[in-house]
Design a protein around this motif. Structure first.
Motif, PDB file in Angstrom:
ATOM      1  N   SER A 114       0.826  -1.208   0.000  1.00 19.15           N
ATOM      2  CA  SER A 114       0.000   0.000   0.000  1.00 19.15           C
ATOM      3  C   SER A 114       0.862   1.260   0.000  1.00 19.15           C
ATOM      4  O   SER A 114       0.342   2.363  -0.127  1.00 19.15           O
ATOM      5  CB  SER A 114      -0.897   0.013   1.239  1.00 19.15           C
ATOM      6  OG  SER A 114      -1.729  -1.111   1.281  1.00 19.15           O
ATOM      7  N   HIS A 120      -6.043  -3.044  -4.726  1.00 14.14           N
ATOM      8  CA  HIS A 120      -5.873  -4.115  -3.752  1.00 14.14           C
ATOM      9  C   HIS A 120      -6.872  -5.280  -3.866  1.00 14.14           C
ATOM     10  O   HIS A 120      -6.611  -6.343  -3.289  1.00 14.14           O
ATOM     11  CB  HIS A 120      -5.945  -3.540  -2.331  1.00 14.14           C
ATOM     12  CG  HIS A 120      -4.910  -2.497  -2.057  1.00 14.14           C
ATOM     13  ND1 HIS A 120      -3.563  -2.771  -2.033  1.00 14.14           N
ATOM     14  CD2 HIS A 120      -5.024  -1.173  -1.813  1.00 14.14           C
ATOM     15  CE1 HIS A 120      -2.892  -1.658  -1.789  1.00 14.14           C
ATOM     16  NE2 HIS A 120      -3.756  -0.677  -1.648  1.00 14.14           N
ATOM     17  N   ALA A 132     -10.070  -1.078   4.874  1.00  8.85           N
ATOM     18  CA  ALA A 132      -9.427   0.229   4.745  1.00  8.85           C
ATOM     19  C   ALA A 132     -10.480   1.291   5.034  1.00  8.85           C
ATOM     20  O   ALA A 132     -11.677   1.009   5.004  1.00  8.85           O
ATOM     21  CB  ALA A 132      -8.833   0.404   3.350  1.00  8.85           C
ATOM     22  N   THR A 160     -10.235   3.651  -5.827  1.00  4.02           N
ATOM     23  CA  THR A 160      -8.790   3.425  -5.936  1.00  4.02           C
ATOM     24  C   THR A 160      -8.319   2.316  -5.004  1.00  4.02           C
ATOM     25  O   THR A 160      -7.477   1.487  -5.383  1.00  4.02           O
ATOM     26  CB  THR A 160      -8.029   4.730  -5.639  1.00  4.02           C
ATOM     27  OG1 THR A 160      -8.466   5.747  -6.540  1.00  4.02           O
ATOM     28  CG2 THR A 160      -6.529   4.527  -5.802  1.00  4.02           C
ATOM     29  N   ILE A 161      -8.828   2.290  -3.781  1.00  6.87           N
ATOM     30  CA  ILE A 161      -8.449   1.221  -2.843  1.00  6.87           C
ATOM     31  C   ILE A 161      -8.754  -0.138  -3.455  1.00  6.87           C
ATOM     32  O   ILE A 161      -7.920  -1.058  -3.432  1.00  6.87           O
ATOM     33  CB  ILE A 161      -9.184   1.403  -1.497  1.00  6.87           C
ATOM     34  CG1 ILE A 161      -8.633   2.593  -0.725  1.00  6.87           C
ATOM     35  CG2 ILE A 161      -9.058   0.136  -0.651  1.00  6.87           C
ATOM     36  CD1 ILE A 161      -9.496   3.014   0.454  1.00  6.87           C
TER      37      ILE A 161
END
Length: 338
Positions: free
Chosen positions: A19, A44, A279, A39-40
């Motif tokens: 990350s 991921h 997250a 985006t996370i």
């Protein structure tokens, strides 16, 4: 330390390091929170290619629906709708007022299980319970275990009592229908009672970068047999499964299917082959998602579920239950009686 706990530490550390390739500063605004979420997941989430998902196109489609004055509730609904495109029961958006959940992985399929029919017509409301596990000796000297949730911690002492009680049986049914998962550590506790030697259970990978295909080499993980003096079982086993077997239950079915004395009976499990991580968005909402894929002992994906053994797909339909019958359980009893 438990095998899966070690792998969780490795994967979590790798997830944190992967990350750190850049730091984004997102505004606490509708667009900022949406872009942070997108985006996370883009960097991921671990099953884009397996599910043939065009995440760029999906992002554009939902981003265009953000309008001036959109409320938090409206933004939440829009974001939840977007992440439903991942078709992943492990992926949830969590806010103070709601939690998103993708449930089409099981709602579009037959249930194939009825706990009341099991208790009334097969167990006769006369069964033993240990650590959340039902067990009984069925007709034709067949042992039966129903394990409704891997969230119920199973101790070695519990399994010793259960397997000792069933030891004289000629075969064993393990029923995990409607088991939605729970603690991965319980899988190892169970499987150790059914193996003679260290056994390859599967592989795990972690993300190494932001690309959809940036993964580590697979880490194999093994289960060891139970210690000497523990009760074990090496006679025939029928494992009963349905679409509502998810996450840890799906993983358990994957491992058990690789054992030579085990037959899987019922319908394909619901999947859930990714280790979830979380997250946080700028507004404090959190996103939980599949970040590390787990594969079986042949390094095949299990995210889409585990099929029953050849010739053993069986369904128990509402009309069967109305008559007090469970064809999946009947099939197992008949097969193990031969």
């Amino acid at each position: 330390m438990n095998t899966f706990v070690r792998l969780l530490y490795i994967s979590l550390a790798s997830f944190i390091l992967s990350s750190c390739h850049h730091i984004d500063e997102w505004e606490d605004s509708a667009h900022g929170n949406f872009n942070a979420l997108w985006t996370i997941l883009d960097e991921h989430y671990c099953f884009f290619d397996e599910k043939e998902i065009d995440w760029d196109e999906i992002g554009e489609k939902y981003r265009a629906r953000i309008v001036p004055g959109i409320t938090d509730q409206e933004l939440f609904s829009l974001c939840a709708e977007m992440i439903d495109e991942l078709q992943d029961g492990h992926t949830n958006l969590i806010s103070p007022f709601d939690i998103s959940y993708y449930d089409n992985w099981w709602t579009d399929y037959p249930q194939d299980f009825d706990i009341r029919v099991l208790q009334e017509h097969y167990l006769g409301f006369d069964y033993k319970v240990s650590s959340g596990i039902y067990y009984k000796i069925m007709p034709n000297n067949i042992g039966y275990i129903y394990y409704p949730s891997f969230s119920s911690t199973v101790g070695n002492g519990n399994l010793d009592w259960i397997l000792s009680y069933l030891a004289a049986c000629d075969a064993l049914i393990i029923d995990i229908r409607d088991n939605g998962g729970g603690q991965l550590t319980n899988i190892e506790t169970f499987v150790r009672r059914f193996i003679h030697e260290p056994t390859l259970a599967g592989y795990i990978r972690h993300k190494t970068g932001p690309g959809h295909n940036d993964f580590s080499d697979p880490y194999p993980y093994y289960y060891k047999p139970a210690e000497l003096g523990r009760m074990t079982w090496h006679k025939p086993i029928a494992l009963l499964i349905n679409r509502s077997c998810f996450s840890a239950a799906n993983n358990f079915a994957s491992v058990m299917k690789s054992l030579p004395n085990v037959t899987l009976i019922g319908s394909r499990t619901g999947g859930g082959g990714g280790m979830p991580f979380s997250a946080e968005l700028p507004n404090g909402w959190s996103i939980r998602f599949s970040a590390c894929p787990i594969t079986d002992c042949n390094d095949r994906q299990i995210e889409a579920g585990i099929d029953p053994s050849a010739g053993c797909e069986v369904h128990s339909l509402p009309e069967d239950f109305a008559l007090g019958r469970d064809p999946i359980l009947d099939f197992a009893l008949q097969r193990l009686s031969h």
